[in-house]
Design a protein around this motif. Sequence first.
Motif, PDB file in Angstrom:
ATOM      1  N   ALA A  52       2.295   3.102  -5.062  1.00 49.11           N
ATOM      2  CA  ALA A  52       1.763   3.215  -6.426  1.00 49.11           C
ATOM      3  C   ALA A  52       2.491   2.264  -7.365  1.00 49.11           C
ATOM      4  O   ALA A  52       1.879   1.609  -8.207  1.00 49.11           O
ATOM      5  CB  ALA A  52       1.895   4.656  -6.909  1.00 49.11           C
ATOM      6  N   ARG A  53       3.803   2.152  -7.216  1.00 45.45           N
ATOM      7  CA  ARG A  53       4.585   1.236  -8.057  1.00 45.45           C
ATOM      8  C   ARG A  53       4.173  -0.213  -7.827  1.00 45.45           C
ATOM      9  O   ARG A  53       4.134  -1.017  -8.749  1.00 45.45           O
ATOM     10  CB  ARG A  53       6.077   1.410  -7.790  1.00 45.45           C
ATOM     11  N   GLN A  54       3.847  -0.553  -6.579  1.00 40.05           N
ATOM     12  CA  GLN A  54       3.399  -1.915  -6.273  1.00 40.05           C
ATOM     13  C   GLN A  54       2.067  -2.207  -6.948  1.00 40.05           C
ATOM     14  O   GLN A  54       1.862  -3.300  -7.487  1.00 40.05           O
ATOM     15  CB  GLN A  54       3.303  -2.122  -4.769  1.00 40.05           C
ATOM     16  N   LEU A  55       1.153  -1.231  -6.916  1.00 40.54           N
ATOM     17  CA  LEU A  55      -0.122  -1.412  -7.617  1.00 40.54           C
ATOM     18  C   LEU A  55       0.112  -1.606  -9.117  1.00 40.54           C
ATOM     19  O   LEU A  55      -0.498  -2.477  -9.738  1.00 40.54           O
ATOM     20  CB  LEU A  55      -1.038  -0.209  -7.395  1.00 40.54           C
ATOM     21  N   ALA A  62       2.717  -2.786 -10.547  1.00 42.27           N
ATOM     22  CA  ALA A  62       3.327  -4.104 -10.780  1.00 42.27           C
ATOM     23  C   ALA A  62       2.271  -5.204 -10.840  1.00 42.27           C
ATOM     24  O   ALA A  62       2.486  -6.243 -11.447  1.00 42.27           O
ATOM     25  CB  ALA A  62       4.339  -4.403  -9.675  1.00 42.27           C
ATOM     26  N   HIS A  63       1.113  -4.951 -10.213  1.00 40.94           N
ATOM     27  CA  HIS A  63       0.009  -5.914 -10.244  1.00 40.94           C
ATOM     28  C   HIS A  63      -1.033  -5.556 -11.307  1.00 40.94           C
ATOM     29  O   HIS A  63      -2.156  -6.060 -11.294  1.00 40.94           O
ATOM     30  CB  HIS A  63      -0.651  -5.999  -8.866  1.00 40.94           C
ATOM     31  N   GLY A  64      -0.661  -4.632 -12.204  1.00 44.87           N
ATOM     32  CA  GLY A  64      -1.537  -4.282 -13.318  1.00 44.87           C
ATOM     33  C   GLY A  64      -2.679  -3.348 -12.962  1.00 44.87           C
ATOM     34  O   GLY A  64      -3.652  -3.256 -13.703  1.00 44.87           O
ATOM     35  N   LYS A  65      -2.564  -2.638 -11.839  1.00 45.05           N
ATOM     36  CA  LYS A  65      -3.629  -1.731 -11.417  1.00 45.05           C
ATOM     37  C   LYS A  65      -3.195  -0.288 -11.594  1.00 45.05           C
ATOM     38  O   LYS A  65      -2.071   0.076 -11.261  1.00 45.05           O
ATOM     39  CB  LYS A  65      -3.997  -1.992  -9.957  1.00 45.05           C
ATOM     40  N   ASP A  66      -4.102   0.529 -12.106  1.00 44.83           N
ATOM     41  CA  ASP A  66      -3.852   1.949 -12.313  1.00 44.83           C
ATOM     42  C   ASP A  66      -4.033   2.688 -10.986  1.00 44.83           C
ATOM     43  O   ASP A  66      -5.108   2.683 -10.397  1.00 44.83           O
ATOM     44  CB  ASP A  66      -4.805   2.497 -13.368  1.00 44.83           C
ATOM     45  N   THR A  67      -2.983   3.339 -10.538  1.00 45.32           N
ATOM     46  CA  THR A  67      -2.972   4.022  -9.254  1.00 45.32           C
ATOM     47  C   THR A  67      -4.069   5.081  -9.146  1.00 45.32           C
ATOM     48  O   THR A  67      -4.787   5.149  -8.149  1.00 45.32           O
ATOM     49  CB  THR A  67      -1.598   4.680  -9.035  1.00 45.32           C
ATOM     50  N   SER A  68      -4.203   5.910 -10.164  1.00 44.89           N
ATOM     51  CA  SER A  68      -5.211   6.977 -10.137  1.00 44.89           C
ATOM     52  C   SER A  68      -6.619   6.399 -10.074  1.00 44.89           C
ATOM     53  O   SER A  68      -7.472   6.880  -9.326  1.00 44.89           O
ATOM     54  CB  SER A  68      -5.074   7.874 -11.363  1.00 44.89           C
ATOM     55  N   PHE A  69      -6.867   5.357 -10.876  1.00 43.49           N
ATOM     56  CA  PHE A  69      -8.180   4.728 -10.873  1.00 43.49           C
ATOM     57  C   PHE A  69      -8.488   4.103  -9.519  1.00 43.49           C
ATOM     58  O   PHE A  69      -9.598   4.228  -8.998  1.00 43.49           O
ATOM     59  CB  PHE A  69      -8.259   3.659 -11.972  1.00 43.49           C
ATOM     60  N   GLU A  70      -7.516   3.440  -8.921  1.00 39.66           N
ATOM     61  CA  GLU A  70      -7.725   2.797  -7.612  1.00 39.66           C
ATOM     62  C   GLU A  70      -8.054   3.827  -6.535  1.00 39.66           C
ATOM     63  O   GLU A  70      -8.891   3.586  -5.667  1.00 39.66           O
ATOM     64  CB  GLU A  70      -6.500   1.974  -7.208  1.00 39.66           C
ATOM     65  N   ARG A  71      -7.419   4.997  -6.599  1.00 40.88           N
ATOM     66  CA  ARG A  71      -7.706   6.055  -5.622  1.00 40.88           C
ATOM     67  C   ARG A  71      -9.139   6.561  -5.793  1.00 40.88           C
ATOM     68  O   ARG A  71      -9.865   6.742  -4.818  1.00 40.88           O
ATOM     69  CB  ARG A  71      -6.723   7.199  -5.788  1.00 40.88           C
ATOM     70  N   LYS A  72      -9.548   6.786  -7.043  1.00 37.49           N
ATOM     71  CA  LYS A  72     -10.910   7.257  -7.308  1.00 37.49           C
ATOM     72  C   LYS A  72     -11.939   6.211  -6.899  1.00 37.49           C
ATOM     73  O   LYS A  72     -12.986   6.537  -6.343  1.00 37.49           O
ATOM     74  CB  LYS A  72     -11.068   7.619  -8.787  1.00 37.49           C
ATOM     75  N   LYS A  73     -11.628   4.955  -7.158  1.00 36.12           N
ATOM     76  CA  LYS A  73     -12.525   3.863  -6.785  1.00 36.12           C
ATOM     77  C   LYS A  73     -12.691   3.804  -5.269  1.00 36.12           C
ATOM     78  O   LYS A  73     -13.810   3.670  -4.765  1.00 36.12           O
ATOM     79  CB  LYS A  73     -11.983   2.535  -7.323  1.00 36.12           C
ATOM     80  N   SER A  74     -11.600   3.935  -4.533  1.00 30.41           N
ATOM     81  CA  SER A  74     -11.663   3.915  -3.066  1.00 30.41           C
ATOM     82  C   SER A  74     -12.495   5.075  -2.528  1.00 30.41           C
ATOM     83  O   SER A  74     -13.285   4.903  -1.603  1.00 30.41           O
ATOM     84  CB  SER A  74     -10.256   3.984  -2.469  1.00 30.41           C
ATOM     85  N   ALA A  75     -12.319   6.258  -3.114  1.00 29.98           N
ATOM     86  CA  ALA A  75     -13.084   7.429  -2.674  1.00 29.98           C
ATOM     87  C   ALA A  75     -14.573   7.227  -2.956  1.00 29.98           C
ATOM     88  O   ALA A  75     -15.423   7.566  -2.117  1.00 29.98           O
ATOM     89  CB  ALA A  75     -12.578   8.687  -3.371  1.00 29.98           C
ATOM     90  N   LEU A  76     -14.905   6.666  -4.107  1.00 31.19           N
ATOM     91  CA  LEU A  76     -16.304   6.420  -4.454  1.00 31.19           C
ATOM     92  C   LEU A  76     -16.929   5.380  -3.526  1.00 31.19           C
ATOM     93  O   LEU A  76     -18.059   5.552  -3.056  1.00 31.19           O
ATOM     94  CB  LEU A  76     -16.419   5.969  -5.913  1.00 31.19           C
ATOM     95  N   LEU A  77     -16.194   4.311  -3.224  1.00 24.73           N
ATOM     96  CA  LEU A  77     -16.707   3.289  -2.306  1.00 24.73           C
ATOM     97  C   LEU A  77     -16.924   3.858  -0.905  1.00 24.73           C
ATOM     98  O   LEU A  77     -17.913   3.529  -0.245  1.00 24.73           O
ATOM     99  CB  LEU A  77     -15.761   2.092  -2.262  1.00 24.73           C
ATOM    100  N   ALA A  78     -16.024   4.730  -0.454  1.00 19.11           N
ATOM    101  CA  ALA A  78     -16.178   5.362   0.859  1.00 19.11           C
ATOM    102  C   ALA A  78     -17.418   6.256   0.879  1.00 19.11           C
ATOM    103  O   ALA A  78     -18.177   6.266   1.862  1.00 19.11           O
ATOM    104  CB  ALA A  78     -14.936   6.168   1.212  1.00 19.11           C
ATOM    105  N   LEU A  79     -17.655   6.984  -0.200  1.00 19.25           N
ATOM    106  CA  LEU A  79     -18.842   7.835  -0.295  1.00 19.25           C
ATOM    107  C   LEU A  79     -20.115   7.000  -0.301  1.00 19.25           C
ATOM    108  O   LEU A  79     -21.094   7.330   0.376  1.00 19.25           O
ATOM    109  CB  LEU A  79     -18.767   8.701  -1.553  1.00 19.25           C
ATOM    110  N   MET A  80     -20.102   5.899  -1.048  1.00 17.68           N
ATOM    111  CA  MET A  80     -21.273   5.015  -1.084  1.00 17.68           C
ATOM    112  C   MET A  80     -21.567   4.436   0.292  1.00 17.68           C
ATOM    113  O   MET A  80     -22.736   4.324   0.687  1.00 17.68           O
ATOM    114  CB  MET A  80     -21.052   3.903  -2.114  1.00 17.68           C
ATOM    115  N   LEU A  81     -20.541   4.108   1.044  1.00 11.51           N
ATOM    116  CA  LEU A  81     -20.725   3.583   2.393  1.00 11.51           C
ATOM    117  C   LEU A  81     -21.358   4.640   3.295  1.00 11.51           C
ATOM    118  O   LEU A  81     -22.287   4.345   4.056  1.00 11.51           O
ATOM    119  CB  LEU A  81     -19.390   3.113   2.972  1.00 11.51           C
ATOM    120  N   LYS A  82     -20.913   5.888   3.191  1.00 13.22           N
ATOM    121  CA  LYS A  82     -21.482   6.970   3.999  1.00 13.22           C
ATOM    122  C   LYS A  82     -22.949   7.184   3.670  1.00 13.22           C
ATOM    123  O   LYS A  82     -23.772   7.382   4.566  1.00 13.22           O
ATOM    124  CB  LYS A  82     -20.700   8.271   3.777  1.00 13.22           C
TER     125      LYS A  82
END
Length: 127
Positions: free
Chosen positions: A85-88, A90-110
């Motif tokens: 999370a700290r690495q994300l 450091a690159h200007g990415k919100d950890t919580s948002f990235e997790r939600k985005k990944s879950a949504l993309l996985a659902l869309m793929l299914k």
Amino acid sequence: MYTVYFNAATKNTVIILTIKAIESDKIKDKPYKLPDFESLYLHITMSSTKSWRYDYPFYSKRKTYTIGKYPYISLSNARNEKELARQLLAHGKDTSFERKKSALLALMLKVTILLNQLQANGIHLNN
């Protein structure tokens, strides 16, 4: 219960949570935290649910990233997740948002795979 280290480079004392401290902890009449270090802590509810959380600043706002429940997520795994999370961050990415985005993309793929399977079997859904 806690392990105390002295960091010679920064001349700071670091207190680190241990498994013994987690296992021997008593339930209280309100939710509370068992801190580890660098904003990682174990949040304990009145119903004895224990969840790893990491507090972090993002654009001047305090945000909380829930890593997962203890004992399913171990102390060492929670620390590893916090570092990711700290690495994300450091690159200007919100950890919580990235997790939600990944879950949504996985659902869309299914859903896409399911729709393709239905069409392959001659079943077409109306819009």
